[in-house]
Design an enzyme around this catalytic site. Structure first.
Site, short mmCIF file in Angstrom:
data_model
loop_
_atom_site.label_atom_id
_atom_site.label_comp_id
_atom_site.label_asym_id
_atom_site.label_seq_id
_atom_site.Cartn_x
_atom_site.Cartn_y
_atom_site.Cartn_z
N GLU B 45 61.70 70.25 32.36
CA GLU B 45 61.60 71.60 32.89
C GLU B 45 60.17 71.77 33.39
O GLU B 45 59.22 71.70 32.60
CB GLU B 45 61.87 72.63 31.79
CG GLU B 45 63.33 72.70 31.41
CD GLU B 45 63.59 73.62 30.23
OE1 GLU B 45 62.62 73.94 29.51
OE2 GLU B 45 64.74 74.01 30.02
N ASP B 56 57.38 84.34 26.27
CA ASP B 56 56.69 83.21 25.65
C ASP B 56 55.73 83.62 24.56
O ASP B 56 55.09 84.65 24.62
CB ASP B 56 55.94 82.42 26.73
CG ASP B 56 56.89 81.66 27.62
OD1 ASP B 56 56.92 81.95 28.83
OD2 ASP B 56 57.61 80.80 27.10
N TYR B 171 71.64 76.83 28.42
CA TYR B 171 70.49 76.81 27.51
C TYR B 171 70.73 77.86 26.44
O TYR B 171 70.67 79.05 26.71
CB TYR B 171 69.23 77.12 28.32
CG TYR B 171 67.90 76.97 27.63
CD1 TYR B 171 67.69 77.35 26.31
CD2 TYR B 171 66.82 76.45 28.33
CE1 TYR B 171 66.46 77.22 25.72
CE2 TYR B 171 65.57 76.32 27.74
CZ TYR B 171 65.39 76.71 26.43
OH TYR B 171 64.16 76.59 25.84
#
Lengths: 377, 263
Positions: B45, B56, B171
């Site tokens: 990725e 994040d 995912y």
């Protein structure tokens, strides 16, 4: 997504529930201090020599700004949803204080995220939040201001989503937040529309409000949107100048982009990185703007201008000395535009300026910028 | 080319390695990427650094900040992708980005450039299926696999929708929250994968918080691939430019049991 859908459903149910509205109205009246006056500023009007100036006094609300309208509403919603922990982001600290206030009122745990730069420039609000029982978490990443506080609040929310209600402070973010916040703020224009009709027998020519995230402005505008002859004027932070990074005028320098779950005008560089922004007022210092304002801008229903730091500071002095009203630096941007616009309009015109908050929190900045410390100090 | 997780004999589970492109600089990212592929990463990725990475945790936030400060752009990431494609034809390459840099570049322009570069798939962190119609149409037109994040809090209806529009792999996020390593994989993880399996035949990769061989072995029990992000980014943060590629290679090699020990 699940959390947003849960929120949307809960809000729809609350709206349909007369007892929710009744409790909200009762708290707005007896606890928050609504309705707020629509005050005819006679001396200011005379000084400027043009249109009649009315001030909508959101600064007279409990906690000193319009933020509490939204916090009471969302606080009741959170309680209704069974959430015990409330988190919020805050720029200038007014939303943080209002959230902490409502959490104390409702007996809920409160965590407020605030950029460490904002904590320094709006100290008074940090202390108030702590006194009210909230935990204030400083955010040191990025520009250390509002957008970074929002990032951290969002990170907390996605991590603790099952137990936690995110009390978003402005008309931003993913749906349904912009709608919810607007709905809780529209009381401002519901009142002012009624009040101006009572006092003047007609509608105003224009409403002027400062625009950070956009909650006080959308509240001040909303009930007038169908009245096509009423101009809606939003005033953004012109900061130090027009260069990217020196201001927070999203409609004058920004382009459509996606930030923090919202598609709206965003100040950004050529690579799509979000720009740093500047304003002397922490509450306007944000790279994006509420999507409903973007729509009003694009449809031409509202126009968006800006006032510089300097103009806002001067407006603070003018309003203080002409009417004995000390506006928040954010609201001073709206006052600055009024000072510019009123003299150009005929005396039978009517302007309503939204004074979104009072300036006690800004005394540190004002003292420094206006050199208020005398030689004897 | 299609994303495959079974190109090696000791290939369970598949490994997806996330890198923040441009941290500490582009040449080092390139060297790390090659080393990672050679050490066993099936898919890379390529993370486009962004000023506001709100999904994040601190490790990737810092990496993103460093890369943004270096001036790393989406164009740089596409250039790197093309280079890696030439060097390693078999590796899966995904562009991993928040939406704004892509929007600024131009979504169609991006799709064309990504296809040209030989990119296999795209994962936009803040692109939700509910609003992805235009996005999906464009990715399909340019034969790019759309990859979406599925969360433990997503109800079955949503997982079904995600499964229906995904290509390449799905995912699955192992827990509520943001990227960052943890000591244990949350219970949510296996349940989420089980639920997803009802709706898709695509490989399911599990990510967020996976940082060692034990985690990877656990993941192998119920998912098709493990995504390693913050653990890799943290090693890079703590290595010199010269050491980083070999440190990453050793780390990745250590994530799966060696052939001699495999059942």
């Amino acid at each position: 997504m699940a959390a947003l859908e849960e929120l949307e459903q809960a809000y729809a149910q609350a709206q349909a529930d007369p007892s929710f509205q009744a409790e909200l109205d009762s708290l707005l009246r007896d606890y928050v201090g609504r309705p707020t006056p629509l005050y005819f500023a006679a001396r200011l009007t005379e000084k400027l020599g043009g249109a009649k100036i009315y001030l909508k006094r959101e600064d007279l609300l409990h906690t000193g700004a319009h933020k509490i309208n939204n916090c009471i509403g969302q606080g009741l919603l959170a309680r209704r949803m069974g959430k015990k922990r409330i988190i919020a982001e805050t720029g200038a600290g007014q939303h943080g204080v209002a959230t902490a206030t409502v959490c104390a009122l409702l007996g809920l745990e409160c965590v407020v995220y605030m950029g460490s730069e904002d904590m320094a420039r709006q100290e008074l609000n940090v202390y108030r939040m702590r006194l009210l029982g909230a935990e204030v978490r400083g955010v040191d990443s990025g520009s250390r201001t509002l957008k970074d506080a929002i990032n951290e609040a969002m990170r907390d929310w996605v991590t603790n989503v099952r137990t936690t209600y995110y009390l978003l402070g402005s008309a931003l973010g993913s749906h349904p937040y912009p709608t919810i916040v607007r709905d809780f703020q529209r009381v401002i224009s519901r009142e002012s529309r009624q009040q101006i009709l009572e006092k003047e027998g007609r509608l105003p020519n224009a409403i002027i409000a400062c625009v950070g995230g956009g909650s006080n402005a959308i509240g001040a505008f909303y009930e007038f949107i169908p009245d096509k002859e009423v101009c809606l004027i939003g005033v953004e932070a012109g900061g130090r100048g027009p260069k990217l990074g020196d201001h927070a005028a999203r409609f004058n320098g920004g382009i459509p982009g996606v930030l923090q779950g919202t598609y709206s005008y965003v100040l950004q560089d050529e690579a799509g990185q979000i720009a740093l922004t500047h304003s002397v007022s922490a509450g306007l210092d944000y790279a994006s703007v509420g999507p409903e304002h973007a729509m009003l801008h694009d449809s031409g229903r509202a126009t968006y201008t800006s006032a510089t730091d300097q103009a806002a500071l001067e407006a603070t002095v003018t309003l203080s000395r002409t009417e004995g009203i000390l506006p928040a630096l954010e609201s001073a941007h709206a006052v600055a535009e009024c000072i510019r616009l009123a003299p150009t309009l005929p005396q039978h015109d009517i302007l309503i300026v939204n004074i979104s908050g009072r300036g006690d929190k800004d005394m540190g900045i004002l003292c420094r910028e206006l050199k208020l410390k005398g030689a004897a100090d | 080319m299609p994303i495959r997780f079974d190109s090696r004999p000791d290939s369970k589970p598949g490994l997806v390695a996330y890198l923040t492109v441009g941290d500490p600089d582009l040449p080092t990212t390139r060297a790390i990427a090659l080393a990672a592929i050679d050490a066993g990463a099936d898919v890379l990725e390529l993370g486009v650094p962004f000023s506001d990475p709100l999904a994040d945790g601190p490790v990737i936030q810092r990496a993103s900040q460093r890369a943004v400060e270096k001036g790393t752009t989406l164009s740089d990431v596409l250039t790197l992708a093309a280079d890696l494609r030439r060097e390693r034809p078999q590796a899966g390459l995904i562009i991993f980005s928040y939406f704004n840099p892509v929007l600024r570049y131009g979504l169609e322009r991006f799709c064309a450039a990504a296809k040209e570069a030989g990119v296999d798939g795209v994962l936009i962190t803040d692109m939700i299926v509910e609003e992805a119609d235009e996005y999906l149409a464009l990715l399909r037109r340019y034969q790019l696999a759309p990859i979406f994040l599925a969360a433990p809090t997503s109800p079955d209806e949503r997982l079904k929708r995600i499964a229906q529009v995904s290509q390449g792999f799905v995912y699955a996020i192992s827990r509520t929250g943001i990227t960052g390593t943890r000591t244990q994989i949350a219970d949510d993880a296996e349940q989420l994968v089980t639920r997803l399996r009802k709706f898709t035949q695509l490989p399911i990769a599990l990510g967020f918080g996976i940082s060692n061989a034990d985690h990877v072995a656990t993941v192998a029990g119920f998912a098709d691939a493990a995504v390693i992000g913050s653990a890799i980014v943290a090693i890079i943060e703590n290595s010199t430019r010269e050491e980083a590629p070999s440190s990453i290679a050793r780390f990745i090699e250590g994530l799966r049991p060696s052939p001699a020990l495999a059942r």
